[in-house]
Design an enzyme around this catalytic site. Structure first.
Site, PDB file in Angstrom:
ATOM      1  N   SER A 257       0.758  -1.422  -0.135  1.00  0.00           N
ATOM      2  CA  SER A 257      -0.020  -0.089  -0.004  1.00  0.00           C
ATOM      3  C   SER A 257       0.932   1.275  -0.020  1.00  0.00           C
ATOM      4  O   SER A 257       1.666   1.469  -0.872  1.00  0.00           O
ATOM      5  CB  SER A 257      -0.942  -0.124   1.209  1.00  0.00           C
ATOM      6  OG  SER A 257      -2.079   0.952   0.876  1.00  0.00           O
ATOM      7  N   HIS A 398      -7.919  -5.499   0.198  1.00  0.00           N
ATOM      8  CA  HIS A 398      -6.646  -4.898   0.281  1.00  0.00           C
ATOM      9  C   HIS A 398      -6.055  -5.330   1.571  1.00  0.00           C
ATOM     10  O   HIS A 398      -6.409  -5.058   2.656  1.00  0.00           O
ATOM     11  CB  HIS A 398      -7.105  -3.273   0.670  1.00  0.00           C
ATOM     12  CG  HIS A 398      -5.882  -2.493   0.725  1.00  0.00           C
ATOM     13  ND1 HIS A 398      -4.993  -2.303  -0.562  1.00  0.00           N
ATOM     14  CD2 HIS A 398      -5.341  -1.478   1.591  1.00  0.00           C
ATOM     15  CE1 HIS A 398      -4.042  -1.378  -0.282  1.00  0.00           C
ATOM     16  NE2 HIS A 398      -4.173  -1.013   1.036  1.00  0.00           N
TER      17      HIS A 398
HETATM   18  C1  GTR Z   1      -5.509   4.624   1.352  1.00  0.00           C
HETATM   19  C2  GTR Z   1      -4.708   5.463   0.468  1.00  0.00           C
HETATM   20  C3  GTR Z   1      -3.956   4.377  -0.449  1.00  0.00           C
HETATM   21  C4  GTR Z   1      -3.263   3.369   0.119  1.00  0.00           C
HETATM   22  C5  GTR Z   1      -3.892   3.066   1.484  1.00  0.00           C
HETATM   23  C6  GTR Z   1      -2.784   2.418   2.454  1.00  0.00           C
HETATM   24  O1  GTR Z   1      -6.388   5.314   2.342  1.00  0.00           O
HETATM   25  O2  GTR Z   1      -5.792   6.151  -0.485  1.00  0.00           O
HETATM   26  O3  GTR Z   1      -3.196   5.369  -1.458  1.00  0.00           O
HETATM   27  O4  GTR Z   1      -1.737   3.938   0.346  1.00  0.00           O
HETATM   28  O5  GTR Z   1      -4.354   4.004   2.182  1.00  0.00           O
HETATM   29  O6  GTR Z   1      -1.725   2.661   2.739  1.00  0.00           O
HETATM   30  O7  GTR Z   1      -3.422   1.513   3.388  1.00  0.00           O
END
Ligand code: GTR
Length: 418
Positions: A257, A398
């Site tokens: 991420s 995610h």
């Molecule tokens: C989210 C962000 C993403 C990603 C993510 C993370 O809120 O919008 O770009 O980096 O966080 O790091 O879990």
């Protein structure tokens, strides 16, 4: 006050809460776009071989990212010092030999520092390859290991110490036992030690150490938090290269991420990393920005203005004017190993955009006689594609899973031992 910071940070950290009502999730509505040419010099001249890539085009792209996106990284400190402690043979139920290494960013102990947790296969007879990753919380969350002290620093906007209940809480994301069983080591560093992740966190991190006298804010082309976290990955590498138990030629840099974006930027600049793995790095990472699908530049700039540099702010809703796109960032890893991965339900990160970033960077590997992704056709679930540039999309949300690590271990074996 602390409570307020914690709430703001929590909101920013929760992936779903950052998502906007006007977000585009309809593939049919993705605008037509033309990507800037990765293999054409600014002058328009075509890059035809590895030599002109290395000497001419790569420096151009690196300069674009240093100026327009992440900002210049702090310099390597003149003197680093290391204190190796927390030694235990047969940690993790006999599977690992553990070290905790404090890296001081200066000659004196007691100054700014970070702790690196290193697990190596128990009793290894020779230097082993290592996966290095920054983590979202203290090193004690990497595995259920009572020998690792609880973090004292910030976590999600709250200043430490971390509770005992958080020990091993990130173990599923690190899969240390799988890594050890494959004969490799795992090193982790808590990114909060470098800079806690919230607007205003900068003053608790390392960036101000590099300011000129009287300077309080970074210049428009000076690094944001991602540059600072990436700098720490290089400082960890400074140590790993010195450790006789580590094969310094085989260190893979992993990140998930926002830390996947960080791994890409650190790996782009620091060619000592032989492999870079970006797990669901999304917008500002592997995903093509011009697609507008899922998270957009304006979302990054409004939710996380501290991550990128000042110049990056001008590209909100102006992706077509970017003199770069994510395939440029990925191309900087060539000819080393690059793995880009997505998750089906992680639409915010734009899985197809991540695939296209990797596919459009691949011609650079071909200059070196290496195969990249090898197709412009996005694969189905659980069907990794590519050679020295590899990509997969798995089912689910995610996250980082055992399935992801199984692919990374196979890829690393192929890169390191072929
Ligand atoms: C989210 C962000 C993403 C990603 C993510 C993370 O809120 O919008 O770009 O980096 O966080 O790091 O879990």
């Amino acid at each position: 006050m602390l409570k307020r910071i914690a709430l703001v940070v929590l909101a920013a950290c929760l992936h779903s809460t950052a998502q906007q009502a006007d977000v585009l999730y309809d593939e049919a509505k993705v605008p037509n776009f033309t990507l800037p040419e990765v293999l054409a010099l600014r002058s328009g001249e075509r890059v035809r071989d590895a030599k002109s890539w290395n000497n001419r085009r790569r420096p151009e792209i690196l300069a674009i990212y240093q100026t327009e996106v992440f900002g210049k990284s702090p310099a390597k400190p003149a003197k680093l010092s290391y204190e190796v402690k927390g030694l235990e043979k047969g940690a993790l139920g006999g599977k690992a030999d553990r070290k905790i290494v404090t890296v001081y960013f200066g000659e004196t102990r007691g100054g700014p520092k970070m702790d690196l947790l290193l697990y190596l296969p128990a009793g290894a007879k020779k230097a082993v390859p290592v996966f290095l990753g920054l983590s979202f919380s203290g090193i004690h969350t990497t595995a259920n290991d009572p020998g690792v002290p609880l973090a004292q620093q910030w976590v999600r906007g709250v200043q430490g110490p971390s509770p005992e209940s958080s020990r091993g809480s990130a173990a599923q994301r690190w899969q240390v036992e799988k890594i050890l069983a494959a004969g490799y080591g795992l090193a982790t560093v808590d990114y909060n030690e470098i800079e806690p992740d919230f607007v205003g966190g900068m003053k608790y991190g390392i960036r101000p150490l590099f300011f000129k006298p009287g300077q309080t804010e970074p210049a428009e082309d000076e690094g944001g938090a991602i540059a600072a976290w990436g700098w720490a990955a290089s400082r960890a590498m400074d140590y790993l290269e010195k450790d006789k138990d580590v094969d310094g030629k085989r260190v893979a840099l992993f990140g998930h991420s926002r830390l996947g974006k960080t791994a890409l930027w650190a790996g782009a600049q620091d060619t000592r990393f032989s492999i870079v793995i970006a797990n669901e790095s999304g917008e500002g990472g592997a995903a093509i920005s011009r697609r507008d699908y899922g998270e957009r530049t304006k979302d990054l700039n409004s939710h996380f203005p501290h991550w990128f540099d000042g110049n990056f702010k001008k590209y909100s809703e102006r992706e077509d004017e970017m003199p770069f796109d994510s395939h440029f960032l990925l191309s900087l890893i060539a000819p080393r190993g690059l793995y880009v991965a997505s998750a089906e339900e992680d639409r915010w990160s734009d899985p197809r955009g991540e695939f296209l970033g990797a596919a459009n960077a691949s011609p650079v590997w071909e200059l070196f006689g290496k195969k990249g992704i090898g197709t412009m056709e996005m694969p189905g679930l659980h069907q990794p594609v590519g050679d020295h540039v590899r990509y997969h999309i798995r089912s689910g949300k995610h996250d980082v899973t055992a399935h992801d690590w199984e692919q990374y271990l196979k890829f690393a074996a192929a890169e390191w031992w072929r």
